[in-house]
Design a protein around this motif. Structure first.
Motif, PDB file in Angstrom:
ATOM      1  N   THR A 203       3.405  11.577 -15.314  1.00  0.00           N
ATOM      2  CA  THR A 203       2.945   9.977 -15.757  1.00  0.00           C
ATOM      3  C   THR A 203       2.059   9.181 -15.444  1.00  0.00           C
ATOM      4  OG1 THR A 203       4.288   8.915 -14.427  1.00  0.00           O
ATOM      5  CG2 THR A 203       5.400   9.920 -16.371  1.00  0.00           C
ATOM      6  N   GLU A 204       1.490   8.716 -16.949  1.00  0.00           N
ATOM      7  CA  GLU A 204       0.227   7.862 -16.445  1.00  0.00           C
ATOM      8  C   GLU A 204       0.016   6.797 -14.604  1.00  0.00           C
ATOM      9  OE1 GLU A 204      -3.578   5.315 -18.636  1.00  0.00           O
ATOM     10  OE2 GLU A 204      -1.978   5.794 -19.305  1.00  0.00           O
ATOM     11  N   PRO A 205      -0.597   7.178 -14.038  1.00  0.00           N
ATOM     12  CA  PRO A 205      -0.660   5.882 -12.942  1.00  0.00           C
ATOM     13  C   PRO A 205      -1.442   4.483 -13.565  1.00  0.00           C
ATOM     14  CG  PRO A 205      -1.864   7.438 -12.163  1.00  0.00           C
ATOM     15  CD  PRO A 205      -1.531   7.789 -13.516  1.00  0.00           C
ATOM     16  N   LEU A 206      -0.048   2.982 -13.258  1.00  0.00           N
ATOM     17  CA  LEU A 206      -1.025   1.934 -13.371  1.00  0.00           C
ATOM     18  C   LEU A 206      -1.345   1.567 -12.465  1.00  0.00           C
ATOM     19  CD1 LEU A 206       1.365   1.072 -15.508  1.00  0.00           C
ATOM     20  CD2 LEU A 206      -1.009   1.574 -16.323  1.00  0.00           C
ATOM     21  N   LEU A 207      -2.810   1.065 -11.681  1.00  0.00           N
ATOM     22  CA  LEU A 207      -3.353   0.402 -10.506  1.00  0.00           C
ATOM     23  C   LEU A 207      -3.531  -0.450 -10.795  1.00  0.00           C
ATOM     24  CD1 LEU A 207      -5.846   3.529  -9.265  1.00  0.00           C
ATOM     25  CD2 LEU A 207      -3.497   2.667  -8.516  1.00  0.00           C
ATOM     26  N   PRO A 208      -3.158  -1.395  -9.944  1.00  0.00           N
ATOM     27  CA  PRO A 208      -3.440  -2.761  -9.645  1.00  0.00           C
ATOM     28  C   PRO A 208      -4.939  -2.551  -9.549  1.00  0.00           C
ATOM     29  CG  PRO A 208      -2.084  -2.660  -7.666  1.00  0.00           C
ATOM     30  CD  PRO A 208      -2.728  -1.244  -8.565  1.00  0.00           C
ATOM     31  N   ASP A 209      -5.732  -4.121  -9.983  1.00  0.00           N
ATOM     32  CA  ASP A 209      -6.743  -4.323  -9.549  1.00  0.00           C
ATOM     33  C   ASP A 209      -7.242  -4.938  -8.511  1.00  0.00           C
ATOM     34  OD1 ASP A 209      -7.284  -4.846 -12.422  1.00  0.00           O
ATOM     35  OD2 ASP A 209      -7.439  -6.711 -12.514  1.00  0.00           O
TER      36      ASP A 209
ATOM     37  N   HIS B 284       0.834  -0.900  -0.317  1.00  0.00           N
ATOM     38  CA  HIS B 284       0.015  -0.348  -0.283  1.00  0.00           C
ATOM     39  C   HIS B 284       0.715   1.421   0.095  1.00  0.00           C
ATOM     40  CE1 HIS B 284      -2.421   3.193   2.092  1.00  0.00           C
ATOM     41  NE2 HIS B 284      -3.171   2.630   1.144  1.00  0.00           N
ATOM     42  N   ASP B 285       2.148   1.603   0.912  1.00  0.00           N
ATOM     43  CA  ASP B 285       2.459   2.709   0.530  1.00  0.00           C
ATOM     44  C   ASP B 285       3.366   2.276   0.211  1.00  0.00           C
ATOM     45  OD1 ASP B 285       2.214   3.140   3.322  1.00  0.00           O
ATOM     46  OD2 ASP B 285       3.489   2.211   4.110  1.00  0.00           O
ATOM     47  N   GLU B 286       4.054   1.438  -0.841  1.00  0.00           N
ATOM     48  CA  GLU B 286       4.160   1.294  -1.703  1.00  0.00           C
ATOM     49  C   GLU B 286       3.289   2.065  -3.058  1.00  0.00           C
ATOM     50  OE1 GLU B 286       6.501  -1.933  -5.563  1.00  0.00           O
ATOM     51  OE2 GLU B 286       6.636  -1.703  -3.512  1.00  0.00           O
ATOM     52  N   LEU B 287       2.334   1.929  -3.297  1.00  0.00           N
ATOM     53  CA  LEU B 287       1.433   2.847  -4.269  1.00  0.00           C
ATOM     54  C   LEU B 287       0.954   4.363  -4.687  1.00  0.00           C
ATOM     55  CD1 LEU B 287      -0.355   1.473  -6.806  1.00  0.00           C
ATOM     56  CD2 LEU B 287      -2.291   0.854  -4.877  1.00  0.00           C
ATOM     57  N   PHE B 288       0.783   4.105  -2.825  1.00  0.00           N
ATOM     58  CA  PHE B 288       0.993   5.718  -2.692  1.00  0.00           C
ATOM     59  C   PHE B 288       1.914   6.073  -3.015  1.00  0.00           C
ATOM     60  CE2 PHE B 288       0.916   9.111   0.123  1.00  0.00           C
ATOM     61  CZ  PHE B 288      -0.549   9.053  -0.232  1.00  0.00           C
ATOM     62  N   THR B 289       3.251   6.017  -2.558  1.00  0.00           N
ATOM     63  CA  THR B 289       4.317   6.966  -3.705  1.00  0.00           C
ATOM     64  C   THR B 289       4.443   6.460  -4.362  1.00  0.00           C
ATOM     65  OG1 THR B 289       5.678   6.215  -1.659  1.00  0.00           O
ATOM     66  CG2 THR B 289       7.328   6.481  -2.955  1.00  0.00           C
ATOM     67  N   GLU B 290       3.969   5.503  -5.169  1.00  0.00           N
ATOM     68  CA  GLU B 290       3.870   5.534  -7.078  1.00  0.00           C
ATOM     69  C   GLU B 290       3.078   6.832  -7.796  1.00  0.00           C
ATOM     70  OE1 GLU B 290       3.325   0.878  -8.144  1.00  0.00           O
ATOM     71  OE2 GLU B 290       5.074   0.990  -7.439  1.00  0.00           O
ATOM     72  N   LEU B 291       2.195   6.790  -7.350  1.00  0.00           N
ATOM     73  CA  LEU B 291       1.210   7.661  -7.350  1.00  0.00           C
ATOM     74  C   LEU B 291       1.848   9.169  -7.404  1.00  0.00           C
ATOM     75  CD1 LEU B 291      -2.307   5.990  -5.960  1.00  0.00           C
ATOM     76  CD2 LEU B 291      -1.551   6.760  -8.035  1.00  0.00           C
ATOM     77  N   LEU B 292       2.509   9.593  -5.958  1.00  0.00           N
ATOM     78  CA  LEU B 292       2.383  10.926  -6.101  1.00  0.00           C
ATOM     79  C   LEU B 292       4.335  10.431  -7.019  1.00  0.00           C
ATOM     80  CD1 LEU B 292       3.767  10.735  -2.273  1.00  0.00           C
ATOM     81  CD2 LEU B 292       1.712  11.879  -3.966  1.00  0.00           C
ATOM     82  N   ALA B 293       4.946   9.582  -7.291  1.00  0.00           N
ATOM     83  CA  ALA B 293       5.766   9.936  -8.138  1.00  0.00           C
ATOM     84  C   ALA B 293       4.972  10.618  -9.931  1.00  0.00           C
ATOM     85  CB  ALA B 293       7.347   9.134  -8.070  1.00  0.00           C
ATOM     86  N   CYS B 294       4.067   9.931 -10.058  1.00  0.00           N
ATOM     87  CA  CYS B 294       3.680   9.994 -10.832  1.00  0.00           C
ATOM     88  C   CYS B 294       2.930  11.213 -11.787  1.00  0.00           C
ATOM     89  CB  CYS B 294       2.284   9.130 -11.525  1.00  0.00           C
ATOM     90  SG  CYS B 294       2.643   7.230 -12.516  1.00  0.00           S
ATOM     91  N   PHE B 295       2.852  11.685 -10.306  1.00  0.00           N
ATOM     92  CA  PHE B 295       2.033  13.219  -9.774  1.00  0.00           C
ATOM     93  C   PHE B 295       3.206  14.341 -10.211  1.00  0.00           C
ATOM     94  CE2 PHE B 295       1.528  17.606  -7.707  1.00  0.00           C
ATOM     95  CZ  PHE B 295       0.337  17.574  -8.367  1.00  0.00           C
ATOM     96  N   ILE B 296       4.359  13.985 -10.028  1.00  0.00           N
ATOM     97  CA  ILE B 296       5.909  14.459  -9.686  1.00  0.00           C
ATOM     98  C   ILE B 296       6.407  14.984 -11.190  1.00  0.00           C
ATOM     99  CG2 ILE B 296       8.189  14.709  -9.237  1.00  0.00           C
ATOM    100  CD1 ILE B 296       7.173  13.893  -6.767  1.00  0.00           C
ATOM    101  N   ASN B 297       5.621  13.388 -11.930  1.00  0.00           N
ATOM    102  CA  ASN B 297       6.445  13.042 -13.037  1.00  0.00           C
ATOM    103  C   ASN B 297       5.962  13.690 -14.026  1.00  0.00           C
ATOM    104  OD1 ASN B 297       9.633  12.359 -12.537  1.00  0.00           O
ATOM    105  ND2 ASN B 297       8.071  10.731 -11.020  1.00  0.00           N
TER     106      ASN B 297
END
Length: 394
Positions: A29-35, A14-27
């Protein structure tokens, strides 16, 4: 045992996914959410970290959740923050007309790093003024209908409806290393430039040094939320190529924050993919993972607002009783910017103490609670805090 392991793994994912969303915001890029993404958990984490508008922006841009609640939250935030920025513009004009130089720090200018400034929330607007303008600012704000929230050095705060300002005569109020940070940041005006009228801004290098020191201050005092790292990453993205990073690195080293600077820049690279602008020591992945858990396991301002463990650690040989007495009866040099009648007349210091307590009657109870916590703080808490701070370079 297996169940506990699975829960821990789920939390880490969960922490990794949340951080990845923030990375997408910064960069951008389109987030890829798992099902299996826990949408409710992501929203709760964003709310706790004061990043709900960022999640709502991602939802709107990439159609992630299709959440009506997030859409409504985004509209409310944008409207509220736009109104507050407009109100500050009016106040800035009045300060300029009054001949008062003023320099906002933190939220107001950091918001300009975001796709739209209103995505960056702030509880108050921090304004640096010259010490000699303290009384003039107080009069201007009170005459303009503001009520005094805090008149307790080193921060003076004023509120009028949704407007909330913290006025500072120095943007750093504690020393968190062996260096004299208060003296260092007293030179902020020497690193500023005029933007409009008597509205000033810090140079990018000095501003970033302050961002790192402010982050260190909050970490030292109980923790700091992910938004502070997001601000730093966006700052590097906007200003990184044009900044003198050797100067920044050298200044932070002189302030005793060289290792901490490396920790933060490595964290930005590890979490968000933000490339460091200069060579860094190799990252300790375990320390960065611990820092991420510590950051996401609390709210915007960390695990505790109480700085008792910090004060005891900083005090060295000073007794807890001495710390408490200094808080109630500070030395003249700490309060003479507000109680100017004691300058050159230190024998009037007891009168300043009395005036300070009378003016801040509503704060006395809060201070008393803080002093009680200071007296009761366990040495184990101090040692644990100390060990983690040393790991990250503080």
């Amino acid at each position: 045992m297996n169940e506990q392991t699975n829960e821990k793994t789920a939390a880490e994912l969960h922490d990794e996914l949340f951080t990845e969303l923030l990375a997408c915001f910064i960069n951008e890029t389109e987030p890829l959410l798992p099902d299996c993404a826990d949408i409710g958990g992501l929203v709760a984490a964003a709310y706790m970290q004061n990043l709900l508008p960022v999640l709502a922006w991602l939802d709107r841009k990439w159609r992630l959740f299709g959440s009506g609640e997030l859409s409504s939250a985004l509209k409310r935030t944008v409207y509220a923050n736009a109104s507050r920025r407009h109100a500050f513009g009016l106040l800035s004009k009045k300060l300029t007309e009054g001949g008062i130089a003023h320099l906002p720090v933190k939220g107001l200018y950091l918001a300009e790093l975001y796709p739209i400034p209103e995505l960056r929330t702030f509880g108050d607007i921090d304004i640096l003024i010259r010490p000699g303008d303290r009384n003039a600012v107080h009069k201007l704000l009170v005459d303009d209908g503001f009520t005094v929230e805090t008149d307790w050095e080193p921060t003076y705060s004023y509120r009028r409806a949704a407007e909330f300002y913290e006025v500072h005569t120095n943007i750093m109020d504690i020393n968190i290393t062996g260096a004299d940070m208060k003296a260092y940041f007293a030179s902020a005006w020497e690193h500023s430039r005029r933007r409009d009228g008597l509205l000033y801004e810090l140079s990018p290098e000095f501003h970033f040094i302050y961002i790192l020191c402010h982050l260190a201050k909050h970490l030292y005092g109980g923790g700091a939320g992910m938004r502070m790292y997001l601000d730093a990453a966006l700052f590097v993205k906007r200003h990184g190529e044009g900044m003198d990073w050797r100067y920044v690195s050298g200044e932070l080293e002189s302030l005793g924050l060289g290792r901490f600077f490396a920790t933060v820049m490595n964290a930005l690279k590890c979490w968000f993919g933000t490339e460091p602008p200069l060579p860094l020591p190799e990252a300790d992945i375990n320390t960065l993972d611990e820092l991420k858990r510590f950051t996401l396991g609390a709210d915007l301002f960390g695990h505790a607002r109480d700085r008792s463990a910090v004060r005891i650690r900083n005090a060295g040989s000073t007794s807890r009783t001495g710390l408490i007495l200094r808080r109630i009866f500070p030395p003249a040099e700490d309060i003479e910017a507000r109680y100017t009648f004691i300058k050159g007349r230190r024998w009037l210091l007891p009168a300043a103490w009395a005036a300070r307590l009378f003016t801040n009657a509503s704060r006395v109870r809060k201070e008393a609670e803080g002093m009680k916590r200071l007296a009761q703080t366990d040495n184990t808490a101090v040692m644990s805090h100390d060990a983690f701070m040393k790991k990250i370079g503080l």
